[in-house]
Design an enzyme around this catalytic site. Sequence first.
Site, short mmCIF file in Angstrom:
data_model
loop_
_atom_site.label_atom_id
_atom_site.label_comp_id
_atom_site.label_asym_id
_atom_site.label_seq_id
_atom_site.Cartn_x
_atom_site.Cartn_y
_atom_site.Cartn_z
N ASP A 111 0.58 -8.76 2.18
CA ASP A 111 -0.55 -7.94 1.68
C ASP A 111 -1.52 -8.89 1.00
OD1 ASP A 111 -2.14 -5.83 0.23
OD2 ASP A 111 -0.52 -4.57 0.99
N TYR A 143 -14.60 3.92 10.15
CA TYR A 143 -13.14 3.86 9.95
C TYR A 143 -12.42 4.42 11.18
CZ TYR A 143 -8.51 5.44 8.62
OH TYR A 143 -7.16 5.69 8.62
N ASN A 184 -6.32 -3.43 -1.91
CA ASN A 184 -6.23 -2.03 -2.38
C ASN A 184 -4.83 -1.74 -2.94
OD1 ASN A 184 -7.40 0.53 -2.78
ND2 ASN A 184 -6.38 1.32 -0.95
N SER A 238 -4.40 7.45 13.62
CA SER A 238 -4.76 8.63 12.83
C SER A 238 -5.15 9.78 13.74
CB SER A 238 -5.95 8.24 11.94
OG SER A 238 -6.57 9.39 11.46
N LYS A 297 -9.85 2.74 14.39
CA LYS A 297 -8.55 3.24 14.88
C LYS A 297 -8.59 3.38 16.40
CE LYS A 297 -6.56 3.42 10.97
NZ LYS A 297 -5.62 2.36 10.68
N ASP A 335 -16.34 17.40 7.96
CA ASP A 335 -15.01 18.03 7.91
C ASP A 335 -14.84 19.04 9.04
OD1 ASP A 335 -13.87 16.75 5.78
OD2 ASP A 335 -14.42 18.27 4.29
N PHE A 389 -1.10 12.56 10.51
CA PHE A 389 -1.95 13.66 10.06
C PHE A 389 -2.30 13.41 8.58
CE2 PHE A 389 -2.93 16.27 13.66
CZ PHE A 389 -2.32 15.48 14.62
N ASN A 390 -2.00 14.27 7.65
CA ASN A 390 -2.43 14.01 6.27
C ASN A 390 -1.25 13.60 5.38
OD1 ASN A 390 -4.64 15.64 7.49
ND2 ASN A 390 -5.52 15.49 5.47
N PHE A 409 0.30 -1.81 8.81
CA PHE A 409 -0.32 -0.80 7.94
C PHE A 409 -1.60 -1.33 7.32
CE2 PHE A 409 4.25 0.07 7.84
CZ PHE A 409 4.29 1.44 8.07
N GLY A 446 0.81 -1.21 0.00
CA GLY A 446 0.00 0.00 0.00
C GLY A 446 0.85 1.27 0.00
P1 NAD Z 1 -3.44 1.55 1.51
O1 NAD Z 1 -4.82 1.10 1.25
O2 NAD Z 1 -2.65 2.12 0.38
O3 NAD Z 1 -2.58 0.36 2.15
C1 NAD Z 1 -3.16 -0.60 2.99
C2 NAD Z 1 -2.74 -1.97 2.46
O4 NAD Z 1 -3.29 -2.97 3.30
C3 NAD Z 1 -3.22 -2.24 1.04
O5 NAD Z 1 -2.13 -2.64 0.24
C4 NAD Z 1 -4.23 -3.38 1.21
O6 NAD Z 1 -4.25 -4.24 0.10
C5 NAD Z 1 -3.73 -4.05 2.48
N1 NAD Z 1 -4.75 -4.77 3.25
C6 NAD Z 1 -5.96 -4.32 3.68
N2 NAD Z 1 -6.59 -5.28 4.36
C7 NAD Z 1 -5.77 -6.37 4.39
C8 NAD Z 1 -5.87 -7.65 4.96
N3 NAD Z 1 -6.97 -8.05 5.61
N4 NAD Z 1 -4.83 -8.51 4.81
C9 NAD Z 1 -3.72 -8.12 4.13
N5 NAD Z 1 -3.57 -6.92 3.59
C10 NAD Z 1 -4.58 -6.03 3.71
O7 NAD Z 1 -3.51 2.60 2.72
P2 NAD Z 1 -2.36 3.57 3.29
O8 NAD Z 1 -2.75 4.96 2.94
O9 NAD Z 1 -1.05 3.08 2.94
O10 NAD Z 1 -2.63 3.41 4.84
C11 NAD Z 1 -1.89 2.50 5.63
C12 NAD Z 1 -2.42 2.55 7.05
O11 NAD Z 1 -2.33 3.88 7.55
C13 NAD Z 1 -3.90 2.16 7.15
O12 NAD Z 1 -4.10 1.43 8.33
C14 NAD Z 1 -4.61 3.50 7.24
O13 NAD Z 1 -5.82 3.42 7.93
C15 NAD Z 1 -3.58 4.30 8.04
N6 NAD Z 1 -3.72 5.75 7.85
C16 NAD Z 1 -3.69 6.25 6.57
C17 NAD Z 1 -3.85 7.61 6.38
C18 NAD Z 1 -3.87 8.17 4.99
O14 NAD Z 1 -4.33 9.31 4.80
N7 NAD Z 1 -3.38 7.48 3.97
C19 NAD Z 1 -4.01 8.46 7.49
C20 NAD Z 1 -4.01 7.91 8.77
C21 NAD Z 1 -3.85 6.55 8.94
N1 UDP Z 2 -11.08 18.45 -0.02
C1 UDP Z 2 -11.59 19.20 -1.05
N2 UDP Z 2 -11.86 18.59 -2.25
C2 UDP Z 2 -11.63 17.26 -2.46
C3 UDP Z 2 -11.10 16.49 -1.39
C4 UDP Z 2 -10.84 17.11 -0.18
O1 UDP Z 2 -11.81 20.40 -0.90
O2 UDP Z 2 -11.91 16.75 -3.56
C5 UDP Z 2 -10.76 19.10 1.26
C6 UDP Z 2 -11.48 18.51 2.45
O3 UDP Z 2 -12.71 19.17 2.61
C7 UDP Z 2 -10.50 18.80 3.59
C8 UDP Z 2 -9.14 18.75 2.91
O4 UDP Z 2 -9.38 18.90 1.51
O5 UDP Z 2 -10.70 20.11 4.06
C9 UDP Z 2 -8.39 17.44 3.15
O6 UDP Z 2 -9.27 16.37 2.84
P1 UDP Z 2 -8.78 14.87 2.73
O7 UDP Z 2 -9.97 14.05 2.38
O8 UDP Z 2 -7.59 14.80 1.85
O9 UDP Z 2 -8.27 14.53 4.21
P2 UDP Z 2 -9.00 14.62 5.63
O10 UDP Z 2 -8.36 15.74 6.36
O11 UDP Z 2 -10.46 14.81 5.41
O12 UDP Z 2 -8.68 13.30 6.25
#
Ligand code: NAD
Ligand code: UDP
Length: 339
Positions: free
Chosen positions: A31, A150, A35, A124, A154, A296, A179-180, A80, A10
């Site tokens: 994995d 979701y 996704n 998160s 967490k 939001d 964060f983001n 992850f 991922g």
């Molecule tokens: P992603 O979807 O790109 O990666 C997650 C991976 O986990 C994918 O490759 C998916 O195939 C795999 N996966 C899901 N369920 C599985 C299972 N049951 N068995 C094996 N593999 C599985 O997401 P990401 O953005 O890389 O996020 C990674 C982690 O970080 C997640 O737990 C997500 O909730 C957390 N997180 C992400 C963000 C963000 O904005 N990307 C923010 C905060 C926390």
């Molecule tokens: N946002 C937006 N247009 C989009 C997607 C997101 O204006 O198509 C805004 C959303 O309202 C937020 C910020 O961008 O204020 C970040 O959103 P995102 O979904 O990336 O992350 P979040 O903070 O919601 O986890």
Amino acid sequence: MKILVTGGAGYIGSHTCVELVQAGHDIVVVDNFVNSSMEAIRRVRKLCGTEFPFEEIDLTDGPATDRLLEKYPVDVVMHFAGLKAVGESVQIPIEYYRNNLGSTLSLLSAMKKHGVKNFVFSSSATVYGADAPVPYKEDSPVSRITSSPYGNTKLMIEYILKDTVRAVPGFNAALLRYFNPVGAHESGEIGEDPSGIPNNLMPYIAKVAVGKLDKIHIFGNDYDTPDGTCLRDYIHVVDLAKGHVAALKKLEENCGVFVCNLGTGKATSVLEMVKAFSAACGKDLPYDFAPRREGDLPETWADPTYARETLGWTAEKGIKEMCEDVWRWQSRNPNGYRD
Ligand code: NAD
Ligand code: UDP
């Protein structure tokens, strides 16, 4: 250290694999590609210059997860893997609870059986209460319930890990609150590859820039912020990955529960992000203002002091690099890993 990286195909997991190997760690990656795709693993192997082991396993499968830890005696599990689309989680909450809680519980049971005592969890900023003042600190109040299934997974997994630390002698859990995350590896080889229309801002902007979508819709321009659009703490995914490498130090110190924000401490508005990406890709990206998106918050950003003090880690890359790196990844891979 020997580290099992779950969800390593991922977005965040793949970048973290690269940083772990570069820091001298041995990795095993798992994995189920719900996704992601094998192409990400191929590219990570290429960037790392090593053919680390990979297993295709669904971590909700308890016996398969048990066999995995039997086969690979690791020191640390970095978890992850999970489903992460906030909106989708409202539509299919059972699948979210089953996958995110189920995979964590399979891992913890297998870890208990095989004596693995270190866990790093992708938490998160969404766990902070909507009323918590910004910037969020690690001791800011967390929600009793978040705004989505979701987010609730967490929060629940944080509690499961805290209870495990209390019950299992020598067990350590690093709860890293992201964060983001945005950006991509500077090579342009790996990056974020959402399927379908992206929900998050940065991948949406990138798809507009590459001509796959018409225009950016900015959700709300009447917030009580300097330009009326929401403020977020965007962190480059490579900085985030390095934060995981740094967190290993706390596990070695036998930290018990370690809760830590991974953010920059800087807030950027949606409009600023659109402008920064326009500069990075060399064209004015079209946008309009749309109604606010439900749920939001006007502004969220991290207090990064604790990470600096405890891990000696600070995010280094700014918005310009985040946009340039995403543009490099997206323009070279307009269809992500599907080319
Ligand atoms: P992603 O979807 O790109 O990666 C997650 C991976 O986990 C994918 O490759 C998916 O195939 C795999 N996966 C899901 N369920 C599985 C299972 N049951 N068995 C094996 N593999 C599985 O997401 P990401 O953005 O890389 O996020 C990674 C982690 O970080 C997640 O737990 C997500 O909730 C957390 N997180 C992400 C963000 C963000 O904005 N990307 C923010 C905060 C926390
Ligand atoms: N946002 C937006 N247009 C989009 C997607 C997101 O204006 O198509 C805004 C959303 O309202 C937020 C910020 O961008 O204020 C970040 O959103 P995102 O979904 O990336 O992350 P979040 O903070 O919601 O986890």
